[in-house]
Design a protein around this motif. Structure first.
Motif, PDB file in Angstrom:
ATOM      1  N   GLN A   7       2.784  -6.971  -2.518  1.00 18.12           N
ATOM      2  CA  GLN A   7       1.694  -6.499  -1.643  1.00 18.12           C
ATOM      3  C   GLN A   7       1.356  -5.028  -1.889  1.00 18.12           C
ATOM      4  OE1 GLN A   7       0.303  -8.900  -0.494  1.00 18.12           O
ATOM      5  NE2 GLN A   7       1.883 -10.461  -0.242  1.00 18.12           N
ATOM      6  N   ALA A  10      -2.099  -3.751  -0.348  1.00 15.86           N
ATOM      7  CA  ALA A  10      -2.076  -3.493   1.101  1.00 15.86           C
ATOM      8  C   ALA A  10      -1.238  -2.250   1.401  1.00 15.86           C
ATOM      9  CB  ALA A  10      -1.513  -4.706   1.838  1.00 15.86           C
ATOM     10  N   PHE A  29      -3.598  -8.968   9.476  1.00 16.10           N
ATOM     11  CA  PHE A  29      -2.938  -9.338   8.217  1.00 16.10           C
ATOM     12  C   PHE A  29      -3.071 -10.852   8.050  1.00 16.10           C
ATOM     13  CE2 PHE A  29       0.451  -5.672   8.502  1.00 16.10           C
ATOM     14  CZ  PHE A  29      -0.576  -4.743   8.375  1.00 16.10           C
ATOM     15  N   GLY A  31      -2.383 -14.209   5.598  1.00 19.85           N
ATOM     16  CA  GLY A  31      -1.643 -14.711   4.437  1.00 19.85           C
ATOM     17  C   GLY A  31      -0.845 -15.946   4.801  1.00 19.85           C
ATOM     18  N   LYS A  37       3.887 -10.974   6.076  1.00 23.96           N
ATOM     19  CA  LYS A  37       3.017 -10.348   7.089  1.00 23.96           C
ATOM     20  C   LYS A  37       3.849  -9.576   8.122  1.00 23.96           C
ATOM     21  CE  LYS A  37       1.177 -14.341   8.293  1.00 23.96           C
ATOM     22  NZ  LYS A  37       1.822 -15.244   7.337  1.00 23.96           N
ATOM     23  N   LEU A  40       5.521  -6.494   6.565  1.00 24.99           N
ATOM     24  CA  LEU A  40       4.584  -5.377   6.393  1.00 24.99           C
ATOM     25  C   LEU A  40       4.250  -4.739   7.742  1.00 24.99           C
ATOM     26  CD1 LEU A  40       2.883  -3.734   4.394  1.00 24.99           C
ATOM     27  CD2 LEU A  40       1.013  -5.344   4.755  1.00 24.99           C
ATOM     28  N   LEU A 170      -3.002 -10.785   2.386  1.00 23.60           N
ATOM     29  CA  LEU A 170      -1.709 -10.733   1.688  1.00 23.60           C
ATOM     30  C   LEU A 170      -1.560 -12.008   0.861  1.00 23.60           C
ATOM     31  CD1 LEU A 170      -1.377  -8.557   3.927  1.00 23.60           C
ATOM     32  CD2 LEU A 170       0.981  -9.260   4.141  1.00 23.60           C
TER      33      LEU A 170
END
Ligand SMILES: [Zn+2]
Length: 350
Positions: A7, A10, A29, A31, A37, A40, A170
């Protein structure tokens, strides 16, 4: 250091926003499950509250508490919120009561951190009332409060909510990147790291869970052994299995789809082995079984089975009669005379 695997797009965007102090008030986010997710989101929460010169350091008191979700200024709202007691029944949706509680909490100053961060895990699971209630909060930003919405499917969210968030997609990451992370970050031995990196389909969270929980690989072994049994079975046994799967389908569609995905992956591996691309297979621990099995099939037969599995998956999604679909699938798998059995149960992982 950002801990999330992959990632980079991002991460660099968030890093730049932090450096310029140009953070959005709300993020979305998007994905697939286990892509990173939550990792992050927690990383961003660390970066906002870290006590070191180069945030997120990952080692200061704030970073550590956030990583273990024990930081009062970082709250997770989901089907099992960190406010719920362990005995609380899992919810079917994120309710308006949870969003109201979050609103109240967001109106109070931070307990000790620099920023209050609210992570809504599975934002698509918000009830309509909850989403409308959240919208009001997003429309009236307050300083030092950041909302991070996580979703696997943004189409299930109201457009009005999406429009008030900064979207960050993502995508699944390369198997080689997951493998390297499992090797260096988690100390997983190379053979197992390669296997898990292939099986997780670019979603490292699954691979990391499998390093901690042997039952995930055990379940795969059982399902694959069942597949190999079915290939050698007569039609009566196959129809019994189809009926079992159909019953399972009425209880959990996702589980039957997982079985079909595993089968598809197996036959794709057979196809790869057939054309000599042994290095590209997913079931790297099963090369010997694949090599032995592939001798019994022509390329055309393997392709036909792949088509049948794909078409069964499609028909199930379109609500066709599951038993009928699965019986047709059972008929389409060519039988072999010699029995082939994997050695999955004898493999020791880790
Ligand atoms: Zn820190």
């Amino acid at each position: 250091m950002w801990q999330v695997v992959g990632q980079s797009r991002a991460v660099s965007l968030l890093q730049r926003s932090l450096e310029r102090e140009a953070l959005a008030h709300a993020y979305l986010f998007i994905g697939p499950p286990h892509v990173g997710k939550m990792a992050l989101a927690l990383n961003l929460a660390q970066a906002l509250n870290c006590e070191a010169a180069e945030p997120p350091c990952g080692v200061c008191d704030s970073c550590q508490k956030i990583a273990s979700t024990k930081y009062a200024d970082v709250q997770i709202i989901g089907l099992t919120s960190n406010g719920d007691s362990a005995e609380a029944k899992p919810r079917a949706e994120i309710g308006i009561d949870q969003i109201r509680e979050m609103q109240h909490s967001s109106s109070l100053p931070p307990f000790g951190g620099k920023y209050k961060v609210f992570i809504i895990d599975g934002a698509e699971l918000m009830s309509i009332e909850a989403a409308n209630c959240l919208l009001k909060t997003l429309e009236e930003p307050v300083g030092k409060v950041i909302f991070i919405l996580l979703t696997v499917n943004e189409r299930l969210l109201p457009a009005t909510v999406i429009s008030r968030c900064q979207r960050l997609e993502l995508p699944p990451i390369a198997a080689s990147e997951v493998e390297a992370a499992l090797n260096s970050g988690w100390g997983i031995e190379p053979g197992k790291a390669k296997l898990l990196a292939g099986l997780c389909h670019g979603c490292p969270g699954w691979a990391i869970s499998a390093t901690l929980d042997d039952s995930l690989l055990q379940q795969r072994a059982e399902r694959l052994n069942r597949l190999l049994d079915i290939i050698n079975a007569d039609y009566e046994e196959r129809f019994t299995y189809a009926a079992e799967l159909a019953t399972q389908f009425s209880q959990s569609r996702a589980e039957v789809q997982e079985v079909l995905d595993l089968w598809l992956e197996w036959w794709r591996d057979l196809l790869l082995v057939k054309v000599g691309c042994n290095d590209a297979i997913t079931n790297v621990d099963q090369l010997a079984t694949l090599l032995e099995m592939v001798r019994g099939y022509t390329l055309a037969q393997i392709k036909a089975v792949i088509n049948s599995i794909q078409s069964a998956g499609e028909q199930l999604k379109q609500n066709a009669n599951p038993r009928l679909v699965l019986e047709v699938l059972m008929l389409s798998i060519p039988r072999r005379k010699e029995a082939v059995r994997g050695n999955l149960t004898s493999i020791r992982y880790g």
